[in-house]
Design an enzyme around this catalytic site. Structure first.
Site, PDB file in Angstrom:
ATOM      1  N   CYS A 380       0.822  -1.204   0.000  1.00 23.89           N
ATOM      2  CA  CYS A 380       0.000   0.000   0.000  1.00 23.89           C
ATOM      3  C   CYS A 380       0.869   1.273   0.000  1.00 23.89           C
ATOM      4  O   CYS A 380       1.412   1.618  -1.039  1.00 23.89           O
ATOM      5  CB  CYS A 380      -1.004  -0.044   1.139  1.00 23.89           C
ATOM      6  SG  CYS A 380      -2.486   0.903   0.740  1.00 23.89           S
ATOM      7  N   HIS A 506      -3.701  -4.958   0.045  1.00 23.25           N
ATOM      8  CA  HIS A 506      -3.143  -5.583   1.256  1.00 23.25           C
ATOM      9  C   HIS A 506      -3.248  -7.106   1.167  1.00 23.25           C
ATOM     10  O   HIS A 506      -4.226  -7.682   1.649  1.00 23.25           O
ATOM     11  CB  HIS A 506      -3.927  -5.132   2.485  1.00 23.25           C
ATOM     12  CG  HIS A 506      -3.675  -3.727   2.896  1.00 23.25           C
ATOM     13  ND1 HIS A 506      -2.683  -3.372   3.762  1.00 23.25           N
ATOM     14  CD2 HIS A 506      -4.291  -2.579   2.559  1.00 23.25           C
ATOM     15  CE1 HIS A 506      -2.688  -2.067   3.949  1.00 23.25           C
ATOM     16  NE2 HIS A 506      -3.666  -1.560   3.218  1.00 23.25           N
ATOM     17  N   GLU A 508      -1.744  -9.234   2.866  1.00 26.00           N
ATOM     18  CA  GLU A 508      -1.564  -9.891   4.170  1.00 26.00           C
ATOM     19  C   GLU A 508      -2.878 -10.306   4.818  1.00 26.00           C
ATOM     20  O   GLU A 508      -2.918 -11.256   5.600  1.00 26.00           O
ATOM     21  CB  GLU A 508      -0.759  -8.992   5.118  1.00 26.00           C
ATOM     22  CG  GLU A 508      -1.461  -7.724   5.624  1.00 26.00           C
ATOM     23  CD  GLU A 508      -1.329  -6.537   4.696  1.00 26.00           C
ATOM     24  OE1 GLU A 508      -1.063  -6.742   3.497  1.00 26.00           O
ATOM     25  OE2 GLU A 508      -1.507  -5.398   5.168  1.00 26.00           O
TER      26      GLU A 508
HETATM   27  N1  GLN Z   1      -1.904   6.721   3.017  1.00 26.24           N
HETATM   28  C1  GLN Z   1      -2.066   6.045   1.768  1.00 26.24           C
HETATM   29  C2  GLN Z   1      -3.447   6.249   1.173  1.00 26.24           C
HETATM   30  O1  GLN Z   1      -4.338   6.680   1.826  1.00 26.24           O
HETATM   31  C3  GLN Z   1      -1.773   4.565   1.933  1.00 26.24           C
HETATM   32  C4  GLN Z   1      -2.718   3.861   2.830  1.00 26.24           C
HETATM   33  C5  GLN Z   1      -2.194   2.535   3.298  1.00 26.24           C
HETATM   34  O2  GLN Z   1      -1.001   2.293   3.290  1.00 26.24           O
HETATM   35  N2  GLN Z   1      -3.086   1.654   3.730  1.00 26.24           N
HETATM   36  O3  GLN Z   1      -3.646   5.991   0.006  1.00 26.24           O
END
Ligand code: GLN
Length: 535
Positions: A380, A506, A508
């Site tokens: 992410c 994600h 995970e």
């Molecule tokens: N802060 C980033 C976003 O809002 C990544 C979010 C995250 O890593 N879950 O896109």
């Protein structure tokens, strides 16, 4: 055909938090599933946030995201990892959500003429949620967050007290988790805290059927007899929940203590003995791995590793797949000035994150992994920052950044999609839950997954900015995963590197010990190779 009668197991905790109630619930679920039953879970959280999505990870640990896009308590992660249950919005309910629904009804006029009260309106709303979550299964584990005696827990305890009379004693089982301390100065095991917390529970009308004693040692028969006598339970209902090296040993420890047998007895259920062979095998691999690798995680919440719960577990699962132990080290991105501290890493991971603090340290870590050909996995924010690093240092886009980090950047390679800027109510408004993704043939991602179309969970507001797609592709960035319409970038990687893959989603959240996630398997494999080369 007779309708299925759901059985309800309620799990409460006493004396202090962090007793591993969530893991205990997950493990009981695993044992019930191993007995051939269909299992689900409900976590009831007493705080007033509507969901944990608006909380800081330092407050709450990880926000776990379900397939259907619910932002939930991290215990749901344990539940899904330990069983085959698929959880969602209905499986985590906070006091905030309950009050929100009761107050909305009040404004609608549903209670017109009445005084709206905690009992019965709030307690009824809680009971409805329990019925709703427990449909179509044999057993539901209902875990009450917090500690017995907290003011906030009271409506939940009252609701489950009433629930037992409503559905019948033989369909409910109350399990209470409390610590038993060994006092070194006295050289004795102390049972008073357990007794007191059971008293506390009894004072709100709940008599537990089973007591799970968290201890660092197995309890003798006489200690168990003492607890049984003073807490008013059967002797075989006092179960030792001894500390273990790996959380994946908990189901066997419980089973050896007779826990699932006792629960089946309390619930008046006839089921076969559980088949735990796969758990035995897992414990064996974890105990005697063939070698070890070190993965360095460069993040912001390193003082509370609970914030990276699912990631930690997914790395362990990746290791299990190749029978290798995974040692995870955390480096605070804010303190990362000289990236050569990462030289001992077999793999570098930059996890999810929000805001600008510590960003430059993370970008340094990406650069170090890229230039020194250390396997890299970005999750992410870790993907977004990998794009920034590549844009700056390979494509020559000076100062490239995410709009989240710098609103003035010349090159916002990561930006908001139209529509996101106008959002005022921040809660629950990110891109959440499972979305499909198409993988490009011949890439590392497609090789890892072994399939062309996948679906993964998301939780982010910002996206790759397509204005830079061509330029970065020319410089060598590979867009190996895209949304089916090709508009959203889901996975990037670089060639000419042993393993450099980063995903907007994600992975995970979907990894389980018995089904390690392909990206984590590929990453740990690459790390193992790197480790071998370094020797
Ligand atoms: N802060 C980033 C976003 O809002 C990544 C979010 C995250 O890593 N879950 O896109």
């Amino acid at each position: 055909m007779q309708a299925r009668q759901t059985k309800y197991i309620f799990v409460t905790g006493g004396v202090l938090s962090s007793l591993g109630k969530g893991l205990a619930s997950a493990s009981i679920g695993a044992l019930m599933e191993a007995r051939g039953l269909r299992v689900t879970f409900l976590k009831l959280d007493p705080y007033l946030n509507v969901d944990p999505g608006t909380m800081n990870p330092f407050q709450h640990g990880e926000v776990y995201v379900t397939e259907d896009g619910a932002e939930t308590d991290l215990d749901l992660g344990h539940y899904e990892r330990f069983t085959t249950s698929v959880l969602g919005q209905v499986n985590n309910v906070t006091a905030g959500r309950i009050y929100d629904s009761v107050l909305a009804k009040e404004r609608r006029g549903d209670y017109l003429g009445g005084t709206v009260q905690v009992i019965p309106h709030v307690t009824d709303a809680i009971k409805e949620r329990i019925y709703e979550a427990g449909q179509d299964v044999d057993v539901i584990l209902v875990e009450i967050g917090g500690t017995v005696g907290d003011i906030e827990s009271l409506p939940f305890l009252e609701a489950i007290r009433q629930f037992r009379s409503e559905v019948g004693r033989q369909h409910t089982c109350f399990v209470h988790v409390a610590p038993v301390f060994f006092l070194h100065t006295a050289g004795e095991v102390k049972t008073k805290p357990v007794q007191h917390s059971v008293k506390e529970l009894q004072s709100v009308g709940i008599a537990p059927d089973i007591i799970l004693c968290r201890t660092d040692r197995f309890l003798s028969k006489s200690i168990k007899a003492k607890i049984a006598l003073f807490c008013n339970v059967d002797e075989d209902a006092v179960i030792t929940a001894k500390d273990v090296d790996s959380i994946y040993e908990v189901p066997q420890v419980f089973h050896a203590e007779g826990l699932d047998e006792k629960i089946a007895q309390v619930l008046n259920m006839w089921t076969g003995r559980p088949d735990l062979r796969h758990w035995d095998e897992l414990a064996r691999v974890l105990r005697k791995p063939e070698g070890e690798i070190t993965i360095v995680m460069v993040g912001k919440y390193v003082d509370l590793t609970e914030s990276y719960k699912s990631l930690n577990e997914a790395l362990v699962h990746g290791g299990v797949a190749i029978k290798t132990g995974v040692n995870i080290e955390y480096v605070d991105s804010e303190k990362l000035v000289d990236a050569s501290v990462l030289s001992q890493a077999d793999g570098i991971l930059v996890p999810h994150g929000f805001g600008s603090r510590g960003v430059e340290g993370k970008i340094k870590a990406v650069q170090y992994a890229r230039e020194n050909k250390i396997p890299y996995l970005g999750i992410c924010f870790g993907m977004q920052l990998a794009v920034c690093e590549f844009a700056r240092n390979v494509a020559g886009l000076e100062g490239a950044n995410s709009r989240e980090v710098s609103s003035e950047t010349q090159h916002p390679v990561i930006d908001l999609l139209p529509g996101q800027e106008e959002i005022e109510d921040k809660g629950g408004s990110m891109r959440l839950g499972a979305y499909p993704c198409v993988l490009k043939e011949g890439t590392r991602a497609s090789e890892a997954y072994g399939e062309a179309e996948i679906s993964e969970r998301h939780r982010h507001r910002y996206e790759f900015n397509n204005d830079y797609r061509e330029k970065l592709a020319e410089a060598g960035l590979v867009f190996s995963g895209l949304s089916p319409d090709g508009k959203l970038v889901e996975v990037i990687e670089i060639e000419d590197h042993p393993f450099f893959v980063a995903s907007q989603f994600h992975p995970e959240f979907a990894s389980k010990p018995f089904a390690p996630h392909p990206l984590f398997v590929a990453f740990t494999k690459a790390a193992k190779l790197h480790h071998g080369e370094g020797e």
